[in-house]
Design a protein around this motif. Structure first.
Motif, PDB file in Angstrom:
ATOM      1  N   LEU A   2       0.861  -1.180   0.000  1.00 50.82           N
ATOM      2  CA  LEU A   2       0.000   0.000   0.000  1.00 50.82           C
ATOM      3  C   LEU A   2       0.896   1.228   0.000  1.00 50.82           C
ATOM      4  N   ARG A   3       0.695   2.065  -0.988  1.00 49.32           N
ATOM      5  CA  ARG A   3       1.518   3.259  -1.127  1.00 49.32           C
ATOM      6  C   ARG A   3       1.148   4.231  -0.010  1.00 49.32           C
ATOM      7  N   THR A   4       2.137   4.699   0.739  1.00 45.92           N
ATOM      8  CA  THR A   4       1.844   5.501   1.928  1.00 45.92           C
ATOM      9  C   THR A   4       2.725   6.750   1.956  1.00 45.92           C
ATOM     10  N   ARG A   5       2.115   7.853   2.354  1.00 48.91           N
ATOM     11  CA  ARG A   5       2.855   9.114   2.493  1.00 48.91           C
ATOM     12  C   ARG A   5       3.029   9.377   3.989  1.00 48.91           C
ATOM     13  N   VAL A   6       4.258   9.689   4.379  1.00 49.36           N
ATOM     14  CA  VAL A   6       4.555   9.836   5.809  1.00 49.36           C
ATOM     15  C   VAL A   6       5.146  11.214   6.055  1.00 49.36           C
ATOM     16  N   SER A   7       4.636  11.926   7.071  1.00 51.11           N
ATOM     17  CA  SER A   7       5.247  13.227   7.388  1.00 51.11           C
ATOM     18  C   SER A   7       6.473  12.954   8.256  1.00 51.11           C
ATOM     19  N   LEU A   8       7.600  13.587   7.904  1.00 54.34           N
ATOM     20  CA  LEU A   8       8.869  13.279   8.553  1.00 54.34           C
ATOM     21  C   LEU A   8       9.461  14.527   9.195  1.00 54.34           C
ATOM     22  N   ASP A   9      10.441  14.335  10.074  1.00 54.73           N
ATOM     23  CA  ASP A   9      11.073  15.492  10.716  1.00 54.73           C
ATOM     24  C   ASP A   9      12.148  16.078   9.802  1.00 54.73           C
ATOM     25  N   GLY A  10      12.958  16.984  10.351  1.00 54.96           N
ATOM     26  CA  GLY A  10      13.882  17.782   9.535  1.00 54.96           C
ATOM     27  C   GLY A  10      15.092  17.066   8.975  1.00 54.96           C
ATOM     28  N   ARG A  11      15.188  15.729   9.069  1.00 53.05           N
ATOM     29  CA  ARG A  11      16.387  15.079   8.527  1.00 53.05           C
ATOM     30  C   ARG A  11      16.358  14.932   7.006  1.00 53.05           C
ATOM     31  N   GLY A  12      15.238  15.300   6.416  1.00 55.63           N
ATOM     32  CA  GLY A  12      15.148  15.332   4.953  1.00 55.63           C
ATOM     33  C   GLY A  12      15.497  14.026   4.292  1.00 55.63           C
ATOM     34  N   ARG A  13      16.386  14.111   3.299  1.00 53.08           N
ATOM     35  CA  ARG A  13      16.633  12.947   2.460  1.00 53.08           C
ATOM     36  C   ARG A  13      17.310  11.788   3.190  1.00 53.08           C
ATOM     37  N   GLY A  14      17.796  12.040   4.392  1.00 49.09           N
ATOM     38  CA  GLY A  14      18.382  10.970   5.206  1.00 49.09           C
ATOM     39  C   GLY A  14      17.386   9.868   5.524  1.00 49.09           C
ATOM     40  N   TRP A  15      16.123  10.138   5.267  1.00 47.64           N
ATOM     41  CA  TRP A  15      15.099   9.116   5.543  1.00 47.64           C
ATOM     42  C   TRP A  15      15.012   8.051   4.447  1.00 47.64           C
ATOM     43  N   THR A  16      15.538   8.350   3.285  1.00 52.34           N
ATOM     44  CA  THR A  16      15.406   7.383   2.183  1.00 52.34           C
ATOM     45  C   THR A  16      16.062   6.052   2.567  1.00 52.34           C
ATOM     46  N   GLY A  17      15.321   4.968   2.348  1.00 50.28           N
ATOM     47  CA  GLY A  17      15.848   3.640   2.670  1.00 50.28           C
ATOM     48  C   GLY A  17      15.573   3.211   4.100  1.00 50.28           C
ATOM     49  N   LYS A  18      14.935   4.093   4.872  1.00 50.43           N
ATOM     50  CA  LYS A  18      14.633   3.731   6.267  1.00 50.43           C
ATOM     51  C   LYS A  18      13.238   3.106   6.354  1.00 50.43           C
ATOM     52  N   ALA A  19      13.111   2.155   7.265  1.00 49.44           N
ATOM     53  CA  ALA A  19      11.794   1.574   7.523  1.00 49.44           C
ATOM     54  C   ALA A  19      11.213   2.304   8.732  1.00 49.44           C
ATOM     55  N   VAL A  20      10.042   2.859   8.561  1.00 50.64           N
ATOM     56  CA  VAL A  20       9.453   3.689   9.605  1.00 50.64           C
ATOM     57  C   VAL A  20       8.154   3.047  10.083  1.00 50.64           C
ATOM     58  N   GLU A  21       8.047   2.907  11.397  1.00 54.99           N
ATOM     59  CA  GLU A  21       6.780   2.413  11.971  1.00 54.99           C
ATOM     60  C   GLU A  21       5.814   3.594  12.030  1.00 54.99           C
ATOM     61  N   VAL A  22       4.643   3.425  11.463  1.00 54.35           N
ATOM     62  CA  VAL A  22       3.697   4.548  11.442  1.00 54.35           C
ATOM     63  C   VAL A  22       2.315   4.094  11.922  1.00 54.35           C
ATOM     64  N   ILE A  23       1.540   5.072  12.332  1.00 54.28           N
ATOM     65  CA  ILE A  23       0.109   4.829  12.543  1.00 54.28           C
ATOM     66  C   ILE A  23      -0.581   5.388  11.303  1.00 54.28           C
ATOM     67  N   ILE A  24      -1.421   4.580  10.686  1.00 56.94           N
ATOM     68  CA  ILE A  24      -2.138   5.052   9.497  1.00 56.94           C
ATOM     69  C   ILE A  24      -3.321   5.898   9.965  1.00 56.94           C
ATOM     70  N   GLU A  25      -3.240   7.190   9.609  1.00 61.13           N
ATOM     71  CA  GLU A  25      -4.261   8.126  10.097  1.00 61.13           C
ATOM     72  C   GLU A  25      -5.417   8.318   9.137  1.00 61.13           C
ATOM     73  N   GLY A  26      -5.151   8.094   7.856  1.00 55.67           N
ATOM     74  CA  GLY A  26      -6.217   8.331   6.876  1.00 55.67           C
ATOM     75  C   GLY A  26      -5.676   8.096   5.482  1.00 55.67           C
ATOM     76  N   GLU A  27      -6.312   8.684   4.483  1.00 57.83           N
ATOM     77  CA  GLU A  27      -5.823   8.516   3.109  1.00 57.83           C
ATOM     78  C   GLU A  27      -5.774   9.857   2.399  1.00 57.83           C
ATOM     79  N   GLU A  28      -4.922   9.915   1.378  1.00 61.46           N
ATOM     80  CA  GLU A  28      -4.798  11.108   0.536  1.00 61.46           C
ATOM     81  C   GLU A  28      -4.849  10.601  -0.890  1.00 61.46           C
ATOM     82  N   GLY A  29      -5.985  10.732  -1.536  1.00 63.00           N
ATOM     83  CA  GLY A  29      -6.138  10.147  -2.874  1.00 63.00           C
ATOM     84  C   GLY A  29      -5.937   8.642  -2.776  1.00 63.00           C
ATOM     85  N   GLU A  30      -4.996   8.126  -3.577  1.00 66.94           N
ATOM     86  CA  GLU A  30      -4.766   6.682  -3.553  1.00 66.94           C
ATOM     87  C   GLU A  30      -3.665   6.288  -2.570  1.00 66.94           C
TER      88      GLU A  30
END
Ligand code: F3S
Length: 442
Positions: A404-432
């Motif tokens: 499932l394609r998911t968009r996650v709001s992240l803190d100020g580390r910017g591109r350092g997040w690429t390749g990281k696995a993040v545990e999230v709570i799914i709050e809702g949907e944005e389009g697809e």
């Protein structure tokens, strides 16, 4: 000395894309630098597809585009359209070299020979039973998080609509030691998810002693640092008890199977020469869900197969609805020369195919939304593939294990997040997309 430049254009499926990456490595090893297809280059390689008439058309268009870009360059046509219709491709005045879907290990040398003598060549070799797995080098690594690993080639299923067996040859597999070594190298270069791919993936190992897809998966799971394994597609008849046990026992194999259905109507399935009935398919799905209730099951469905009457289409729609897929890929039937179905009576008019496609796509969207929404409020792991935004406001995009394609709001580390696995709570949907808020990073 200035390096020569080579540019690639790829049509078709993930197998073709994997092979283009491998060809890029091959040319880099021969001293070339890879450039964009829209930029000037010395050599252009078009990796073609022939799955539909439109694929042929797009392949020819890309060849012409390359020639317009660089009138003096060497143009190489390779891939499935080149393998299936070599004379047609050779007849194009823009093409210098035609090679098919195998025997490309020395492609840079063939290009070097052409530089000495510019007479066009057609070197497509027909497939024989003894043909082996084409050993191209592992593809170029570009610091991505999810990579495809081609482990299987060829198909002998004989679906009446399909040209792929004719252009991909007999079943053959990448030896398991080599598959593990390649996967290991991918992980070492930064990949965290590996998607296993092939033309008939479920028959991986069919011609090798004691090797099955389940056995290989068990080996691959042991690779340290590998977070996820995913299967690109698996035929219903290849889902064995051994494979399902492996998937259930595993913490790395994603709970997502793409199981091509093609039609939900028994009459059409039989004309397609698919080796199951809708009832058997449904039985399989129920069995899988009884063991893994949240399993994501996606599929391919074809509309407008010759002889498909309105009632067949309605039955197919009803069946697809009853299975409730997580995602649907819809294709309109396209007659392929040399396949049995191209000669079948009752070819369906284009406008009817288009309308049936729209109806199936609409149903697919509804099912995808309802599957996605089940995850709202749950805790999921998202593997971040792409980051956008600036200052302290960044957004990551990636997939959950259920694809499932998911968009996650992240803190100020910017591109350092690429390749990281993040545990999230799914709050809702944005389009697809689903929308997730991070809990912690793994
Ligand atoms: Fe096209 Fe060949 Fe793939 S026909 S879909 S590129 S196997």
């Amino acid at each position: 000395m200035k390096k020569k430049k080579v540019a690639f254009y790829t049509l078709g499926c993930k197998v073709n894309f994997c092979e283009t990456e491998a060809l890029q490595t091959l040319f880099e090893k021969a001293g070339y630098s890879v450039t964009d297809f829209d930029r000037p280059a010395d050599v252009y390689v078009i990796n073609t597809c022939t799955v539909t008439g439109i694929s042929d058309h797009k392949s020819r268009k890309a060849i012409r585009r390359a020639r317009r870009r660089a009138p003096g360059a060497i143009i190489v046509a390779t891939g499935c359209y080149a393998q299936g219709f070599p004379d047609e491709v050779e007849a194009m005045e823009q093409v210098d070299l035609v090679v098919g879907t195998h025997g490309r290990e020395n492609l840079p040398q063939l290009v070097a020979e052409l530089e000495q003598d510019r007479s066009p060549r057609q070197l497509v070799r027909p497939y024989g039973d003894s043909c082996t797995f084409e050993m191209l080098p592992p593809g170029r690594r570009r610091g991505r998080t999810r990579g495809f690993l081609k482990i299987q080639e060829g198909c002998n299923q004989g679906c009446t609509y399909c040209i792929v067996p004719a252009v991909r040859g007999p079943l053959r597999s990448l030896p398991p030691e080599e598959a593990v070594a390649r996967a290991q190298a991918m992980v070492e270069s930064g990949y965290r998810e590996i998607v296993l791919t092939g033309i008939h993936l479920g028959l991986y190992g069919a011609e090798l002693e004691g090797v099955t897809l389940a056995v290989l998966l068990e080996e691959l799971e042991r690779i340290p640092g590998l977070l996820r394994l995913r299967l690109s597609s698996i035929e219903p008849s290849d889902i064995t008890g051994e494979l399902v046990e492996r998937i259930i026992a595993s913490e790395k194999i994603c709970p997502h199977l793409h199981i091509p259905l093609q039609s939900g109507d028994g009459e059409i399935l039989s004309m397609m020469n698919r080796p199951y009935t809708p009832e058997e398919y449904l039985y399989l799905v129920r069995w899988l869900r009884s063991m893994k209730s949240d399993l994501a099951i996606s599929t391919d469905v074809m509309v407008g197969f010759p002889g498909e009457r309105e009632e067949n289409h309605r039955r197919s729609l009803a069946f697809v609805r009853s299975v409730n897929f997580s995602r649907l890929h819809v294709f309109a039937y396209s007659p392929r020369p040399g396949t049995p179905a191209a000669e079948f009576p009752g070819q369906v008019e284009r406008a009817v195919k288009e309308r049936r496609s729209r109806e199936m796509i609409e149903l697919g969207k509804k099912m995808a939304a309802s599957f996605r929404r089940k995850f709202i409020g749950s805790r999921q792991e998202v593997l971040i593939e792409k980051v956008s935004g600036q200052d302290s406001q960044f957004f990551g995009e990636g997939f959950t294990p259920h694809y499932l394609r998911t968009r996650v709001s992240l803190d100020g580390r910017g591109r350092g997040w690429t390749g990281k696995a993040v545990e999230v709570i799914i709050e809702g949907e944005e389009g697809e997309f689903l929308r997730g808020v991070p809990l912690r990073q793994t």
